[in-house]
Design a protein around this motif. Sequence first.
Motif, PDB file in Angstrom:
ATOM      1  N   ARG A   1      45.215  34.378  51.889  1.00  0.00           N
ATOM      2  CA  ARG A   1      44.030  35.202  51.663  1.00  0.00           C
ATOM      3  C   ARG A   1      44.099  35.904  50.303  1.00  0.00           C
ATOM      4  NH1 ARG A   1      47.042  37.936  55.625  1.00  0.00           N
ATOM      5  NH2 ARG A   1      47.801  39.998  54.990  1.00  0.00           N
ATOM      6  N   THR A   2      42.925  36.118  49.751  1.00  0.00           N
ATOM      7  CA  THR A   2      42.737  36.964  48.582  1.00  0.00           C
ATOM      8  C   THR A   2      41.892  38.144  49.031  1.00  0.00           C
ATOM      9  OG1 THR A   2      42.823  35.073  47.067  1.00  0.00           O
ATOM     10  CG2 THR A   2      41.800  37.090  46.241  1.00  0.00           C
ATOM     11  N   THR A   3      42.281  39.365  48.668  1.00  0.00           N
ATOM     12  CA  THR A   3      41.525  40.530  49.113  1.00  0.00           C
ATOM     13  C   THR A   3      41.225  41.454  47.943  1.00  0.00           C
ATOM     14  OG1 THR A   3      43.540  41.745  49.688  1.00  0.00           O
ATOM     15  CG2 THR A   3      42.517  40.459  51.426  1.00  0.00           C
ATOM     16  N   ILE A   4      40.017  42.002  47.969  1.00  0.00           N
ATOM     17  CA  ILE A   4      39.542  42.915  46.928  1.00  0.00           C
ATOM     18  C   ILE A   4      38.938  44.125  47.624  1.00  0.00           C
ATOM     19  CG2 ILE A   4      37.842  43.206  45.075  1.00  0.00           C
ATOM     20  CD1 ILE A   4      38.178  40.114  44.617  1.00  0.00           C
ATOM     21  N   GLY A   5      39.279  45.315  47.165  1.00  0.00           N
ATOM     22  CA  GLY A   5      38.831  46.547  47.802  1.00  0.00           C
ATOM     23  C   GLY A   5      37.396  46.911  47.473  1.00  0.00           C
ATOM     24  N   ASP A   6      37.082  48.182  47.635  1.00  0.00           N
ATOM     25  CA  ASP A   6      35.725  48.701  47.470  1.00  0.00           C
ATOM     26  C   ASP A   6      35.512  49.266  46.064  1.00  0.00           C
ATOM     27  OD1 ASP A   6      35.420  48.221  50.246  1.00  0.00           O
ATOM     28  OD2 ASP A   6      36.190  50.230  50.717  1.00  0.00           O
ATOM     29  N   HIS A   7      34.255  49.306  45.654  1.00  0.00           N
ATOM     30  CA  HIS A   7      33.837  49.972  44.411  1.00  0.00           C
ATOM     31  C   HIS A   7      34.548  49.399  43.185  1.00  0.00           C
ATOM     32  CE1 HIS A   7      31.642  53.095  46.635  1.00  0.00           C
ATOM     33  NE2 HIS A   7      32.665  53.105  47.474  1.00  0.00           N
ATOM     34  N   CYS A   8      34.797  48.113  43.177  1.00  0.00           N
ATOM     35  CA  CYS A   8      35.402  47.468  42.009  1.00  0.00           C
ATOM     36  C   CYS A   8      34.315  46.894  41.102  1.00  0.00           C
ATOM     37  CB  CYS A   8      36.351  46.347  42.444  1.00  0.00           C
ATOM     38  SG  CYS A   8      37.807  46.925  43.353  1.00  0.00           S
ATOM     39  N   VAL A   9      34.621  46.789  39.820  1.00  0.00           N
ATOM     40  CA  VAL A   9      33.689  46.233  38.841  1.00  0.00           C
ATOM     41  C   VAL A   9      34.392  45.108  38.087  1.00  0.00           C
ATOM     42  CG1 VAL A   9      32.308  46.692  36.776  1.00  0.00           C
ATOM     43  CG2 VAL A   9      32.476  48.425  38.574  1.00  0.00           C
ATOM     44  N   PHE A  10      33.754  43.943  38.063  1.00  0.00           N
ATOM     45  CA  PHE A  10      34.299  42.776  37.373  1.00  0.00           C
ATOM     46  C   PHE A  10      33.264  42.335  36.343  1.00  0.00           C
ATOM     47  CE2 PHE A  10      35.999  42.998  41.626  1.00  0.00           C
ATOM     48  CZ  PHE A  10      37.360  42.843  41.420  1.00  0.00           C
ATOM     49  N   LEU A  11      33.551  42.570  35.066  1.00  0.00           N
ATOM     50  CA  LEU A  11      32.597  42.229  34.021  1.00  0.00           C
ATOM     51  C   LEU A  11      32.653  40.737  33.697  1.00  0.00           C
ATOM     52  CD1 LEU A  11      32.755  45.355  31.688  1.00  0.00           C
ATOM     53  CD2 LEU A  11      31.335  44.926  33.708  1.00  0.00           C
ATOM     54  N   ALA A  12      31.748  40.299  32.847  1.00  0.00           N
ATOM     55  CA  ALA A  12      31.453  38.882  32.665  1.00  0.00           C
ATOM     56  C   ALA A  12      32.694  38.043  32.389  1.00  0.00           C
ATOM     57  CB  ALA A  12      30.451  38.703  31.521  1.00  0.00           C
ATOM     58  N   ASN A  13      32.757  36.894  33.077  1.00  0.00           N
ATOM     59  CA  ASN A  13      33.767  35.851  32.862  1.00  0.00           C
ATOM     60  C   ASN A  13      35.195  36.297  33.189  1.00  0.00           C
ATOM     61  OD1 ASN A  13      31.825  33.892  31.807  1.00  0.00           O
ATOM     62  ND2 ASN A  13      31.712  35.243  30.037  1.00  0.00           N
ATOM     63  N   SER A  14      35.347  37.321  33.987  1.00  0.00           N
ATOM     64  CA  SER A  14      36.691  37.671  34.447  1.00  0.00           C
ATOM     65  C   SER A  14      37.060  36.809  35.653  1.00  0.00           C
ATOM     66  CB  SER A  14      36.787  39.161  34.775  1.00  0.00           C
ATOM     67  OG  SER A  14      35.800  39.558  35.699  1.00  0.00           O
ATOM     68  N   HIS A  15      38.369  36.754  35.955  1.00  0.00           N
ATOM     69  CA  HIS A  15      38.859  35.822  36.974  1.00  0.00           C
ATOM     70  C   HIS A  15      39.891  36.487  37.874  1.00  0.00           C
ATOM     71  CE1 HIS A  15      40.303  32.173  38.892  1.00  0.00           C
ATOM     72  NE2 HIS A  15      41.529  32.378  38.426  1.00  0.00           N
ATOM     73  N   VAL A  16      39.704  36.306  39.191  1.00  0.00           N
ATOM     74  CA  VAL A  16      40.690  36.729  40.189  1.00  0.00           C
ATOM     75  C   VAL A  16      41.208  35.464  40.865  1.00  0.00           C
ATOM     76  CG1 VAL A  16      41.148  38.079  42.265  1.00  0.00           C
ATOM     77  CG2 VAL A  16      39.490  38.909  40.568  1.00  0.00           C
ATOM     78  N   ALA A  17      42.492  35.161  40.686  1.00  0.00           N
ATOM     79  CA  ALA A  17      43.047  33.918  41.201  1.00  0.00           C
ATOM     80  C   ALA A  17      43.470  34.064  42.664  1.00  0.00           C
ATOM     81  CB  ALA A  17      44.233  33.488  40.344  1.00  0.00           C
ATOM     82  N   HIS A  18      43.966  32.974  43.205  1.00  0.00           N
ATOM     83  CA  HIS A  18      44.362  32.882  44.607  1.00  0.00           C
ATOM     84  C   HIS A  18      45.466  33.868  44.967  1.00  0.00           C
ATOM     85  CE1 HIS A  18      48.075  30.700  43.473  1.00  0.00           C
ATOM     86  NE2 HIS A  18      47.312  30.161  42.539  1.00  0.00           N
TER      87      HIS A  18
END
Length: 268
Positions: A105-122
């Motif tokens: 699993r990949t998990t991301i919390g609350d109230h996060c901001v990901f600006l253009a072309n960013s990457h979160v891998a496995h």
Amino acid sequence: MSSNIHASAIVEEGATLGQGVEIGPFCHVGPRAVLGDGVRLLSHAVVAGITTIGARTRIFPFASIGHEPQDLKFKGEETTLTIGTDCVIREGVTMNPGTAGDNSRTTIGDHCVFLANSHVAHDCVLGSHIIFSNGVMVAGHCKIDDYAILGGGAGVHQFCRIGRNAFVGGMAGVENDIIPFGVALGNRAYLGGLNLVGMKRAGIGRNDIHAARAAYKHLFSGSLPLAEAVGTLPEELTGNAAVKSIVEFIKAGADRALCTPRNRDELD
């Protein structure tokens, strides 16, 4: 309030949509996706795989969320991606689910901001209130704690940890762990001090900040190996909450070494 789905969007049978979901032109939502109340897909966004998106998260055009991980060992096993509430996912962002080689699993919390072309891998585990600037690249199995900020174009090596309220400068190449409240700069990244501005913005008191600065100087003075320096912190520092965060992070250890200062100039 029912969902609002544009006529050109494709929502496959089996997808679960909360109240007030908005799906704009040319979006594609897969059959195992779950969109919480008030989620908005503006246009041309894709949500695939076993992906759950928390309430009120907004996803901008050409984001690819939940497609299979970029890992040659992946063989089609069922893995998940979970994104928290009130996140902002801008244009061209990519986020991948986990792999069987980790926790699936990949998990991301609350109230996060990901600006253009960013990457979160496995297999990444991200806390809440995290900011990725444009073009940030985070490799697999990384752990990033609450309120961390990563500057534009920064790259993070797989299995790295980034502590709470840390700041990574633009274009930094991070190959080692960054302590809570640390500032990492350069390629390869070095520890350039504490994120004092971020600490103040987070409401951390002056006494805690002074204690963290004193602990930082003690730990990275170079007179003792880091493992020994932790054990020699003065008693008046070890009971401080901010210092505890740093010490616990160091003691926890992981696959990567710790990011350290280049020289004594970064101790001030």
